[in-house]
Design a protein around this motif. Structure first.
Motif, short mmCIF file in Angstrom:
data_model
loop_
_atom_site.label_atom_id
_atom_site.label_comp_id
_atom_site.label_asym_id
_atom_site.label_seq_id
_atom_site.Cartn_x
_atom_site.Cartn_y
_atom_site.Cartn_z
N SER A 17 62.98 21.44 57.51
CA SER A 17 64.26 22.15 57.52
C SER A 17 64.96 22.17 56.17
CB SER A 17 65.20 21.54 58.57
OG SER A 17 65.48 20.18 58.26
N ARG A 18 64.59 21.30 55.25
CA ARG A 18 65.26 21.21 53.95
C ARG A 18 64.27 21.44 52.81
NH1 ARG A 18 70.53 19.05 54.49
NH2 ARG A 18 71.01 19.12 56.72
N THR A 19 64.81 21.79 51.65
CA THR A 19 63.97 21.93 50.46
C THR A 19 63.22 20.64 50.18
OG1 THR A 19 65.56 23.52 49.54
CG2 THR A 19 63.99 22.54 48.01
N SER A 20 63.87 19.53 50.38
CA SER A 20 63.25 18.23 50.10
C SER A 20 62.10 17.90 51.03
CB SER A 20 64.31 17.12 50.18
OG SER A 20 64.93 17.11 51.46
N ASP A 21 61.94 18.66 52.12
CA ASP A 21 60.80 18.46 53.03
C ASP A 21 59.53 19.16 52.53
OD1 ASP A 21 62.45 17.09 54.85
OD2 ASP A 21 62.98 18.94 55.90
N ILE A 22 59.68 20.01 51.51
CA ILE A 22 58.58 20.88 51.06
C ILE A 22 58.01 20.38 49.75
CG2 ILE A 22 57.98 23.23 50.34
CD1 ILE A 22 60.25 24.22 52.14
N ALA A 23 56.68 20.28 49.69
CA ALA A 23 56.01 19.95 48.44
C ALA A 23 55.62 21.20 47.67
CB ALA A 23 54.77 19.10 48.71
N ARG A 24 54.94 22.14 48.34
CA ARG A 24 54.38 23.29 47.65
C ARG A 24 54.38 24.51 48.56
NH1 ARG A 24 50.10 21.10 46.84
NH2 ARG A 24 48.73 22.03 48.42
N ILE A 25 54.56 25.69 47.96
CA ILE A 25 54.52 26.96 48.69
C ILE A 25 53.51 27.88 48.01
CG2 ILE A 25 55.81 28.98 49.46
CD1 ILE A 25 58.34 27.25 49.36
N THR A 26 52.61 28.44 48.81
CA THR A 26 51.61 29.40 48.32
C THR A 26 51.84 30.74 49.00
OG1 THR A 26 50.00 27.60 48.07
CG2 THR A 26 49.15 29.86 48.07
N THR A 27 51.87 31.80 48.24
CA THR A 27 52.07 33.13 48.82
C THR A 27 51.05 34.12 48.26
OG1 THR A 27 53.65 33.78 47.08
CG2 THR A 27 54.56 32.79 49.08
N GLU A 28 50.70 35.09 49.07
CA GLU A 28 49.97 36.27 48.62
C GLU A 28 50.68 37.48 49.23
OE1 GLU A 28 45.56 38.38 48.35
OE2 GLU A 28 45.75 36.39 49.25
N LEU A 29 51.37 38.24 48.40
CA LEU A 29 52.20 39.35 48.85
C LEU A 29 51.55 40.67 48.43
CD1 LEU A 29 55.71 38.02 47.68
CD2 LEU A 29 54.45 37.45 49.77
N ARG A 30 51.32 41.55 49.41
CA ARG A 30 50.71 42.85 49.14
C ARG A 30 51.54 43.94 49.83
NH1 ARG A 30 45.61 42.74 47.67
NH2 ARG A 30 46.29 44.64 46.59
N ARG A 31 51.26 45.19 49.47
CA ARG A 31 51.97 46.29 50.10
C ARG A 31 51.07 47.52 50.20
NH1 ARG A 31 53.71 49.77 46.02
NH2 ARG A 31 53.84 48.85 43.92
N ALA A 32 51.14 48.16 51.36
CA ALA A 32 50.46 49.44 51.57
C ALA A 32 51.45 50.59 51.63
CB ALA A 32 49.63 49.39 52.85
N HIS A 33 52.65 50.32 52.14
CA HIS A 33 53.73 51.30 52.13
C HIS A 33 54.16 51.56 50.68
CE1 HIS A 33 54.95 51.76 56.39
NE2 HIS A 33 54.50 50.52 56.54
N ASP A 34 54.81 52.68 50.46
CA ASP A 34 55.37 53.00 49.15
C ASP A 34 56.75 52.35 49.04
OD1 ASP A 34 55.87 54.03 46.66
OD2 ASP A 34 56.42 56.03 47.39
N ILE A 35 56.73 51.03 48.93
CA ILE A 35 57.96 50.24 48.87
C ILE A 35 57.82 49.20 47.76
CG2 ILE A 35 58.56 50.57 51.31
CD1 ILE A 35 57.32 47.81 51.87
N GLU A 36 58.89 48.48 47.47
CA GLU A 36 58.84 47.39 46.50
C GLU A 36 58.40 46.08 47.14
OE1 GLU A 36 62.59 48.66 43.59
OE2 GLU A 36 62.74 46.92 44.93
N ALA A 37 58.82 45.86 48.37
CA ALA A 37 58.64 44.57 49.03
C ALA A 37 57.26 44.44 49.65
CB ALA A 37 59.73 44.38 50.09
N ASP A 38 56.97 43.24 50.14
CA ASP A 38 55.68 42.97 50.77
C ASP A 38 55.65 43.48 52.20
OD1 ASP A 38 56.21 39.93 52.36
OD2 ASP A 38 57.63 40.64 50.86
#
Length: 424
Positions: free
Chosen positions: A206-227
């Motif tokens: 629930s907190r930032t301090s609970d997290i060690a590492r975050i891995t993401t892979e963000l892609r897009r097929a729509h003609d948008i900026e976001a994932d």
């Protein structure tokens, strides 16, 4: 107030009457009819359709000055770029808040808003409606008591379909930033944000301090900026399952999203939009449970009733009363905001090559389908790794981004350097 004495209707105001604001108007109707609340005004940039049954104001400042009764609760159902400013303005006016998800666009805003709520002695409920279902508590119980044996991960799967019209519905739709401000309208941080938040809650993160590492892979097929085609993984500090999610709006059809925990003694899958839990033991025998749901606005109102903040001196001093906890308090959404920060601090989502995408339909009703995307989502969750690391043909290794939670936190939020150096 003596026992049994009837309470006056609690004055409430709504900012944003379209989009999810319209849902709030429908859901609060029984509370208005029963006399539990009184809608003292609505705020929107344009005058809403007739029939709302409350005066319209073009700004929160105009409402606070012109309403015939000051609101005690403020519902904010506006684009994320406006959340932090409106929330601070509402808290400064003495309002408790129901703040739609995602609550704020950055960890810095999250910390500032927590401080503002504490200084004002007011509470903030965040609109992660999936927390209102009984599934999260039931899944946490299964984990805590080891009912499924050792569990490696808490998995979230969301295969949705969205057409061009969905991303054309407003200027901020599908944007990462607009006018120099974060929008963060990616699949993992808006349409399927409930899956990410609920998986984190089930895993006890629930907190930032609970997290060690975050891995993401963000892609897009729509003609948008976001994932719109995303894998993410959240590794915790210390023992416990990691959280991972495979989430898309590029599936061939719409399906019910789910959270799953799988262990050596069986598995549990929660379809959180249906409040339905399926349990399977090691032999494959399945049972289903239907779970109750609690409305988050009612939860907030009951919370305030228990605190009895309208009688005598206000007992709130910026700390939550543990005897009457909210289902979705702002402080408990810090881990989600940390994940949001990770998605926004990494590289912009990379487009998926056209040969891996089929467009179905015409005009504004057309929607992209990433070839075999649901199969690759399942494979990624099985492997605990991004699409590009398991050989998905649409994947791109350059889209993978890894970061530590401590690198994302605002300077004043970071823990002191264990080597003895000053906090950055």
């Amino acid at each position: 107030m003596s026992a049994g004495e009837a309470r006056a209707a609690l004055p409430l105001a709504l900012i944003g009457t379209r989009g999810f604001g319209a849902v709030h108007l429908r859901q609060m109707a029984p509370l208005r009819e029963s006399g539990r609340i009184r809608l003292v005004g609505v705020v929107d940039v344009a005058e809403p359709e007739p029939g709302i049954g409350a005066p319209w104001f073009p700004s929160l400042a105009a409402l606070l000055e012109g309403a015939d009764q000051a609101p005690e609760v403020l519902i904010i159902a506006t684009p994320i770029t406006t959340h932090a400013d409106l929330a601070r303005e509402g808290l400064a006016a003495g309002c408790h808040l129901y703040l739609e998800k995602p609550p704020v666009p950055s960890l810095g805003d999250h910390e500032d808003l927590l401080r503002a709520a504490g200084e004002a002695g007011r509470v903030v409920q965040v609109g992660f409606q999936a927390r209102g279902g009984g599934g999260a508590a039931r899944m946490r119980e299964l984990l805590a008591f080891g009912a499924l044996g050792e569990v490696r991960s808490v998995d979230a799967f969301g295969a949705w379909m969205r057409d061009r019209a969905y991303y054309a519905r407003s200027p901020w739709s599908g944007r990462r930033r607009m006018d120099g401000r974060r929008v963060a309208d990616g699949v993992a941080t808006n349409p399927l944000a409930h899956a990410v938040d609920l998986a984190l809650q089930i895993a006890g993160i629930s907190r930032t301090s609970d997290i060690a590492r975050i891995t993401t892979e963000l892609r897009r097929a729509h003609d948008i900026e976001a994932d719109d085609t995303t894998y993410l993984r959240v590794d915790p500090v210390g023992p416990g399952p990691f959280v991972q999610a495979a989430l898309v709006t590029t599936a061939p059809s719409q399906s019910d999203p789910w959270i799953e925990i799988r262990g050596e003694k069986g598995r549990a899958r929660l379809e959180y939009t249906l409040d339905r839990l399926e349990l399977a033991d090691a032999s494959g025998v399945r049972t289903q449970e239907s779970l109750d749901r609690r409305d988050l606005l009612v939860d907030l109102l009951d919370h305030l009733d228990r605190l009895d903040h309208r009688d005598g001196p206000d007992p709130l001093d910026g700390r939550e009363d543990s005897s009457a906890p909210l289902l979705s308090p702002l402080e408990s959404t810090e881990a989600f905001t940390t994940v949001l920060e990770a998605t926004q601090s990494g590289p912009d989502p990379r487009p998926i090559a056209p040969e891996h995408v089929t467009w179905v339909g015409e005009g504004e009703a057309a929607h992209p389908v990433v070839r075999d995307v649901e199969d690759w989502m399942g494979r990624a969750l099985h492997a605990g790794a991004p699409f590009s690391r398991i050989g998905a043909p649409f994947a791109d290794p350059d889209a993978v981004h890894e970061t530590t939670a401590s690198a994302l936190a605002p300077p004043r939020h970071r823990a002191p350097d264990p080597t003895g150096g000053e906090s950055r």
